[in-house]
Enzyme design. Structure first.
Site, PDB file in Angstrom:
ATOM      1  N   TYR A 149    -111.142 -63.376   3.553  1.00 17.29           N
ATOM      2  CA  TYR A 149    -110.581 -63.612   4.893  1.00 17.29           C
ATOM      3  C   TYR A 149    -110.593 -65.105   5.243  1.00 17.29           C
ATOM      4  O   TYR A 149    -109.918 -65.530   6.180  1.00 17.29           O
ATOM      5  CB  TYR A 149    -111.348 -62.824   5.963  1.00 17.29           C
ATOM      6  CG  TYR A 149    -111.151 -61.319   5.906  1.00 17.29           C
ATOM      7  CD1 TYR A 149    -110.354 -60.723   4.930  1.00 17.29           C
ATOM      8  CD2 TYR A 149    -111.760 -60.484   6.830  1.00 17.29           C
ATOM      9  CE1 TYR A 149    -110.179 -59.350   4.866  1.00 17.29           C
ATOM     10  CE2 TYR A 149    -111.583 -59.100   6.782  1.00 17.29           C
ATOM     11  CZ  TYR A 149    -110.795 -58.550   5.788  1.00 17.29           C
ATOM     12  OH  TYR A 149    -110.627 -57.182   5.729  1.00 17.29           O
ATOM     13  N   LYS A 200    -117.589 -54.885  -6.529  1.00 15.81           N
ATOM     14  CA  LYS A 200    -116.619 -54.455  -7.544  1.00 15.81           C
ATOM     15  C   LYS A 200    -116.908 -55.281  -8.795  1.00 15.81           C
ATOM     16  O   LYS A 200    -116.043 -55.979  -9.344  1.00 15.81           O
ATOM     17  CB  LYS A 200    -115.200 -54.681  -6.982  1.00 15.81           C
ATOM     18  CG  LYS A 200    -114.084 -54.085  -7.810  1.00 15.81           C
ATOM     19  CD  LYS A 200    -114.050 -52.567  -7.796  1.00 15.81           C
ATOM     20  CE  LYS A 200    -112.984 -52.052  -8.737  1.00 15.81           C
ATOM     21  NZ  LYS A 200    -113.155 -50.649  -9.106  1.00 15.81           N
ATOM     22  N   ASP A 232    -115.286 -48.543  -4.860  1.00 16.69           N
ATOM     23  CA  ASP A 232    -114.460 -47.327  -4.910  1.00 16.69           C
ATOM     24  C   ASP A 232    -115.347 -46.089  -4.894  1.00 16.69           C
ATOM     25  O   ASP A 232    -115.074 -45.107  -4.208  1.00 16.69           O
ATOM     26  CB  ASP A 232    -113.502 -47.343  -6.115  1.00 16.69           C
ATOM     27  CG  ASP A 232    -114.067 -48.044  -7.350  1.00 16.69           C
ATOM     28  OD1 ASP A 232    -115.210 -48.521  -7.284  1.00 16.69           O
ATOM     29  OD2 ASP A 232    -113.362 -48.085  -8.368  1.00 16.69           O
ATOM     30  N   ASP A 256    -115.463 -54.461   6.045  1.00 19.36           N
ATOM     31  CA  ASP A 256    -114.439 -54.158   7.046  1.00 19.36           C
ATOM     32  C   ASP A 256    -113.901 -52.742   6.825  1.00 19.36           C
ATOM     33  O   ASP A 256    -113.833 -51.907   7.738  1.00 19.36           O
ATOM     34  CB  ASP A 256    -113.305 -55.191   6.899  1.00 19.36           C
ATOM     35  CG  ASP A 256    -112.322 -55.165   8.039  1.00 19.36           C
ATOM     36  OD1 ASP A 256    -112.535 -54.394   8.986  1.00 19.36           O
ATOM     37  OD2 ASP A 256    -111.325 -55.920   7.984  1.00 19.36           O
ATOM     38  N   ASP A 260    -114.944 -48.776   8.845  1.00 19.07           N
ATOM     39  CA  ASP A 260    -113.976 -47.908   9.529  1.00 19.07           C
ATOM     40  C   ASP A 260    -114.104 -46.479   8.990  1.00 19.07           C
ATOM     41  O   ASP A 260    -114.041 -45.508   9.746  1.00 19.07           O
ATOM     42  CB  ASP A 260    -112.533 -48.393   9.306  1.00 19.07           C
ATOM     43  CG  ASP A 260    -112.069 -49.346  10.407  1.00 19.07           C
ATOM     44  OD1 ASP A 260    -112.936 -50.037  10.966  1.00 19.07           O
ATOM     45  OD2 ASP A 260    -110.864 -49.384  10.708  1.00 19.07           O
TER      46      ASP A 260
END
Ligand code: NAD
Length: 381
Positions: A149, A200, A232, A256, A260
């Site tokens: 970001y 990852k 994942d 992020d 959610d």
């Protein structure tokens, strides 16, 4: 005591829900003998409309003068076609970076009152949950001021030819990783003593760096059970057996997305509060702190008196705890929220999924917040 709070209501439902958080802070202040002075500031779409930029310098300067910051949400369709540097979301990144709040704490727990609003089956909720109850209680510690970001980004080519391209860059320094891991290990120590690094590392070099540093730190935190999981798999495990997690620590983008996902398991994104914390710096009375519900500006429901105000109210409680060490006051707000849910009041997003649910009353933003304030009034100081 007197505390100054930068108030950034923002766009969409931001002003509706932050006004309820302000009510809760004022009431808690009256009850426990504190004065909260609010300095209202513009950021996001509303600032673009009034001064032509998402984060006016005056907003950041004023926020830096305050003891903590309470934010609603920014963004909306009106500003979606603006170039990247002028999008309302740049205000969020600018505030986080400007305040130096590098660790974002996102607690996600299933309250017993909201069991029916959680989409998971009992056997899923009891899996890997030591207490055998249909519940989970986890904390996502998300790195907030680094990674993709904030990395180098750009485009090559005219955008039309096949060789045109766009890129974003994930880059983390050792110092950035170490400081957020320290926050996560402290949190794990204060909770159930488990920490899971989500990355990852099978593909990304930056993730392998996170893993190496976490292994070093794990060796110095033998009292904490450290584990490692690919993102994942984690996204799958959250809906397969969320009870297995205590503290999840992860990068900006993974945190992020995973938070959610976790929010839906608690009933609604309208329930999740967050605290973004930084270091105590020279000249400041308190460590820097920014508090906000994790949801966005929800333009689809803005102005309709249906937004759930609890995430914003619970964010105010997190401010009292994390910025000002006012534990009793923070608990009082949380107990008031719990009592309101016990009474059966629900905003539409946390209404039960089962048609047989009894004793629930669907209310709007105002009625829900008023009930929390009434419950807060009744809590002895
Ligand atoms: P969103 O969180 O605003 O909404 C997602 C869904 O959840 C919508 O259906 C919405 O109605 C619902 N919802 C959100 N908060 C709710 C609440 N308190 N009560 C009940 N329902 C609620 O996410 P989005 O739709 O992806 O984004 C909308 C805008 O918000 C975009 O401009 C986005 O960039 C921005 N955004 C801002 C922030 C922030 O300011 N921190 C975070 C995420 C998204």
């Amino acid at each position: 005591m007197n505390y100054s709070i930068a108030l950034v209501p923002g766009d969409g439902i931001g002003p509706e829900v932050t006004s309820k958080a302000v009510d809760a802070l004022e009431l808690a202040g009256d009850k426990f003998g504190h004065i909260f002075n609010f300095v209202e500031l513009e950021a996001g779409g509303c600032a673009i409309d009034s001064v032509g930029e998402p984060l006016p310098t005056s907003t950041l300067e004023a926020a830096l003068q305050c003891d903590a910051l309470l934010l609603g949400a920014v963004g909306g369709p009106k500003w979606e076609t603006l170039p990247g540097h002028l999008r309302p979301e740049r205000a969020l990144l600018g505030l986080r970076a400007g305040l130096g709040v590098f660790a974002n704490l996102r607690p996600a727990a299933l309250l017993p009152q909201l069991r029916d609003a959680c989409p998971l089956k009992d056997e899923t909720l009891t899996a890997s949950n030591n207490e055998g109850k249909p519940a989970f209680d986890l904390l996502i510690v998300r790195e907030l001021t680094g990674g993709i970001y904030f990395g180098e980004r750009g485009r090559d080519g005219d955008g039309k030819s096949p060789s045109s391209s766009a890129f974003d860059t994930e880059r983390y320094s050792r110092a950035e990783i170490e400081r957020v891991l320290r926050v996560a290990y402290d949190a794990a120590k204060a909770r159930r003593g488990k920490l899971c690094l989500v990355d990852k590392a099978n593909v990304l070099e930056s993730s392998r760096f996170w893993r190496e540093i976490t292994m070093e730190m794990a060796a110095c935190h033998k009292d904490i059970e450290t584990s490692y999981m690919y993102v994942d798999n984690c996204s799958m495990q959250l809906v397969r057996a969320p009870g297995q997690f205590d503290v999840i620590v992860t990068s900006n983008i993974f945190g992020d997305i995973l938070s959610d996902e976790a929010s839906v398991l608690t009933g609604s994104i309208g329930m999740l509060a967050s605290a973004s914390i930084g270091l105590k710096v020279e000249g400041r009375k308190y460590p820097t702190g920014m508090y906000e519900p994790i949801h966005g500006s929800a333009p689809d429901i803005a102005g309709k008196n249906i937004a759930n105000p609890l995430a914003a109210i619970l964010s105010a409680a997190m401010m009292l705890r994390h910025s000002f060490s006012l534990e009793k006051e923070a608990r009082a707000i949380e107990v008031a929220v719990n009592a309101t849910l016990d009474s059966g009041l629900r905003t539409i997003d946390i209404a039960s999924r089962s048609s047989t649910a009894s004793a629930e009353k669907i209310v709007g933003t105002n009625e829900m917040a008023a009930a929390v304030m009434k419950a807060l009034e009744n809590i002895p100081a």
